[in-house]
Design an enzyme around this catalytic site. Structure first.
Site, PDB file in Angstrom:
ATOM      1  N   ILE A  20      68.521  76.014  70.155  1.00 47.25           N
ATOM      2  CA  ILE A  20      68.762  77.457  70.111  1.00 47.25           C
ATOM      3  C   ILE A  20      67.511  78.292  70.350  1.00 47.25           C
ATOM      4  CG2 ILE A  20      70.814  77.293  68.655  1.00 47.25           C
ATOM      5  CD1 ILE A  20      69.079  77.772  66.233  1.00 47.25           C
ATOM      6  N   ALA A  21      66.340  77.683  70.328  1.00 51.03           N
ATOM      7  CA  ALA A  21      65.099  78.408  70.597  1.00 51.03           C
ATOM      8  C   ALA A  21      64.024  77.395  70.936  1.00 51.03           C
ATOM      9  CB  ALA A  21      64.673  79.257  69.396  1.00 51.03           C
ATOM     10  N   SER A  22      63.020  77.851  71.688  1.00 53.96           N
ATOM     11  CA  SER A  22      61.914  76.962  72.031  1.00 53.96           C
ATOM     12  C   SER A  22      60.665  77.792  72.256  1.00 53.96           C
ATOM     13  CB  SER A  22      62.231  76.137  73.282  1.00 53.96           C
ATOM     14  OG  SER A  22      62.467  76.985  74.390  1.00 53.96           O
ATOM     15  N   GLY A  23      59.518  77.142  72.150  1.00 56.11           N
ATOM     16  CA  GLY A  23      58.247  77.819  72.345  1.00 56.11           C
ATOM     17  C   GLY A  23      57.133  76.807  72.472  1.00 56.11           C
ATOM     18  N   VAL A  28      63.754  74.770  68.138  1.00 57.66           N
ATOM     19  CA  VAL A  28      64.643  74.866  66.984  1.00 57.66           C
ATOM     20  C   VAL A  28      66.043  74.476  67.420  1.00 57.66           C
ATOM     21  CG1 VAL A  28      65.647  76.379  65.240  1.00 57.66           C
ATOM     22  CG2 VAL A  28      63.269  76.669  65.900  1.00 57.66           C
ATOM     23  N   LYS A  43      63.704  72.224  62.993  1.00 54.93           N
ATOM     24  CA  LYS A  43      62.566  72.602  63.821  1.00 54.93           C
ATOM     25  C   LYS A  43      61.819  71.356  64.269  1.00 54.93           C
ATOM     26  CE  LYS A  43      60.312  76.380  63.324  1.00 54.93           C
ATOM     27  NZ  LYS A  43      59.462  77.516  62.872  1.00 54.93           N
ATOM     28  N   ASP A 146      51.600  83.728  57.118  1.00 51.83           N
ATOM     29  CA  ASP A 146      51.918  84.082  58.501  1.00 51.83           C
ATOM     30  C   ASP A 146      53.070  85.082  58.575  1.00 51.83           C
ATOM     31  OD1 ASP A 146      51.407  83.923  61.232  1.00 51.83           O
ATOM     32  OD2 ASP A 146      52.860  82.321  61.551  1.00 51.83           O
TER      33      ASP A 146
END
Length: 492
Positions: A20-23, A28, A43, A146
């Site tokens: 559902i998400a990446s970076g 994730v 994650k 953070d």
């Protein structure tokens, strides 16, 4: 991990269902805990994959992985309605995976990027909820390290949660170990951390102020600069750009951004001040212009020049900006990987309080209280609602505005009930008496249910910490004088 492997099971328990998400740090996944049959966010920390075969590389990486495990265990101690739960840390494919609570949501950074800046009162409500989560964490001896818009999640039903306690910083340690470089951005750092101090609760408070500043102004308080060294130098000096659009929250935002950590409010004080502004609309107390940085003590009077910054072999502890020691900083603007699906939903109102008082609150469905250790003081209520009026005919927005008032401002909430709803609430005396027994209230899963009607789950937190969740149906419509009121409510 390739898409063809999306049904992989890690740790013998957690099935990967959908990425559902990446970076830069990893990805994730929405997954399933097959033991408990519940949806989780998983994650995948690609940054912690094996970097090489030399003994030095492997030894340093193993140390960094242990830090990730420690941070995960620390985060797992937190159970709070404004904090994403950490469930587990497992190793699969020679790297750690974090298993967390799944929340279908958008990050605040995504909201700002796609929908624009927030109005001050909406940002204040988010600030209140994030500060509430930080207050609980600090009381438990946990520092986030953070706080930034990418780690603030806003759900479709209005809930606001803070994610990635300590984990993002541990991942940065891995990146330093592997490359000698640091991933991330200094835009939300406290000045003392940029000068080399270890993060403390006051640094989280500064980052909260920077996050709310960015939500309203569109940029972080130190601005944006393609030259990462110049930006880092500005952060270390503690000189922020004066806010222009913060309006009633200017005072509290500038207090949070005080360059002197000893003069910043605590997370609890920030929560209470944001809450007061949200409920009353009255401006927060504090300065109207940025506070000049205090004179640095002898020995640290002059921040290091860029020419003095140089690399060191490896990081020490978890303080990731040791300028005085000369760390080479190469920063990548990171939107942050969150433990949430980036669903296409609206901005969402921040987590709210609840509706008219039912005649009773059962205790047989109580769950452990996800609240701060001490009750929130209830400021003196005002006599009339000061929230932004809901759009005519929008029952969801009306109920969200109404929920924000409770449990503290019963006078304003009472004025939003129809005569029949007031009677069903036990009259004014019964209404006040019921909410005096509560520490916090909010709603989950609010949705339309026909013309002028919505359904939602109401969550009650009593003063003794008992929590109950009850399904309700609310009907909103014009009252005798033509203004919108809560006409009726019923438990489902």
């Amino acid at each position: 991990m390739a898409e063809s492997d999306e049904r992989t099971v890690i740790g013998g328990r957690y099935r990967l269902d959908e990425r559902i998400a990446s970076g830069a740090m990893g990805a994730v996944w929405r997954g399933t805990d097959q033991l408990l049959n519940r949806t989780v966010a998983i994650k995948e920390l690609l940054a912690a994959a094996a970097p090489g075969t030399s003994p030095d590389d492997q030894g340093a990486l193993e140390e960094a992985r242990q830090r990730i495990h420690r941070e995960g265990r620390i985060a797992a101690r937190l159970q709070h309605p404004h904090v994403i739960r950490m469930f587990d840390v497992v190793v699969h494919d020679d790297r750690p995976w974090l298993v967390m609570e799944y929340l279908e949501s958008k990050s605040l950074s995504t909201v700002i990027a796609t929908e624009g800046t927030l109005e001050p009162l909406a940002a204040a409500a988010i600030g209140r909820d994030v500060a509430d989560g930080l207050a609980a964490a600090h009381a438990a001896g946990v520092i986030h390290r953070d706080v930034k818009p990418g780690n603030v999640l806003i759900a479709e039903d209005g809930r606001t949660k803070l994610t990635d306690f300590g984990v993002s910083r541990a991942v940065d340690d891995v990146q330093i170990t592997r490359t000698g470089l640091i991933a991330g951005t200094p835009a939300f750092l406290a000045p003392e951390v940029a000068r080399g101090a270890d993060p403390a609760p006051a640094a989280d408070v500064f980052a909260l102020g920077a996050t709310i500043y960015a939500a309203v102004e569109g940029n972080p308080p130190f601005g944006l600069n393609d030259n990462a060294y110049a930006l880092l130098h500005k952060v270390a000096q503690g000189v922020i750009d004066p806010p222009k659009h913060t309006g009633p929250i200017t005072g509290i935002v500038l207090r949070l951004l005080d360059p002197d950590p000893e003069k910043r409010p605590t997370a609890t004080e920030a929560r209470d001040e944001f809450d007061r502004v949200v409920r009353t609309g009255a401006p927060s107390a504090g300065p109207t212009t940025p506070i000049p940085p205090r004179t640095v003590k002898a020995g640290n009077a002059n921040p290091p020049t860029l020419a003095e910054i140089g690399p060191v072999p490896e990081p020490k502890k978890r303080s990731w900006l040791k300028i005085a020691a000369g760390i080479l900083v190469a920063l990548v603007a990171a939107g942050g990987i969150t433990a949430a699906a980036l669903a296409a939903n609206g901005r969402g109102e921040p987590q709210q309080s609840i509706a008219a008082a039912p005649t009773d609150v059962p205790t047989d469905v109580a769950t452990p209280a996800p609240t701060t250790p001490t009750p929130t003081p209830t400021p003196e209520p005002t006599e009339s609602p000061t929230e932004t009026p809901a759009p005519p005919g929008d029952p969801v927005a009306f109920m969200q505005n109404y929920y924000r008032l409770l449990p503290g401002n019963t006078a304003a909430a009472w004025a939003m009930l129809s005569p029949s709803a007031q009677s069903a609430s036990g009259g004014r005396e019964g209404f006040d008496r019921f909410y005096a027994t509560l520490r916090q209230v909010w709603i989950e899963n609010i949705r339309r249910d026909g013309e002028g009607a919505v359904t939602a789950t109401v969550v009650f937190t009593k003063l003794d910490g008992t929590v109950t969740r009850e399904p309700y149906r609310f009907v909103v419509g014009p009252g005798p004088d033509g203004r919108q009121v809560l006409q009726s409510f019923s438990r489902l």
